[in-house]
Design an enzyme around this catalytic site. Structure first.
Site, short mmCIF file in Angstrom:
data_model
loop_
_atom_site.label_atom_id
_atom_site.label_comp_id
_atom_site.label_asym_id
_atom_site.label_seq_id
_atom_site.Cartn_x
_atom_site.Cartn_y
_atom_site.Cartn_z
CB CYS A 10 -33.15 -17.78 11.43
SG CYS A 10 -33.35 -16.78 9.95
CE LYS A 11 -40.03 -20.80 5.56
NZ LYS A 11 -41.12 -20.21 4.84
#
Length: 113
Positions: A10-11
């Site tokens: 997840c960024k």
């Protein structure tokens, strides 16, 4: 001790980890998809977040839409569902001894580090 509940894919979670790393404080990473929370741990985290379970659910996840979206679920049922499907837990979450925040936006993490 600071804990970040982290998803490496997840960024926003990676951005949150960078903020924690740059704080200079001691921390640990908990990859909650590999090391799921217990019901008691999640309830404790919700208390520190000052949130209800439904507020922590990622409602755009396929598993939510297909299995739970239109059901009337109790707080305990929602906790159990998130424990069984940790992908449904919003991320990243950063926790210290007294409170926790969801790092959306990531800058909110500064409130606990």
């Amino acid at each position: 001790m600071i804990t970040i509940y982290h998803n490496t894919r997840c960024k926003k979670s990676r951005e949150g980890l960078e903020i924690v790393e740059n704080s200079g404080k001691e921390y640990k990473i908990r990859e909650y998809l590999k090391d799921p929370l217990s019901e008691d741990e999640l309830k404790s985290l919700l208390t520190k977040l000052n949130m209800t379970a439904i507020q922590l659910v990622r409602k755009n996840e396929k598993v939510w839409k297909e299995n739970f979206k239109d059901k009337d679920l109790s707080e305990n049922e929602l906790v159990r569902i998130m424990v069984e499907n940790p992908k449904l837990i919003e991320r990243p979450i950063v926790e210290n001894e007294t409170k926790a925040v969801v790092g959306r936006p990531p800058e909110d993490i500064n409130n606990v580090v």
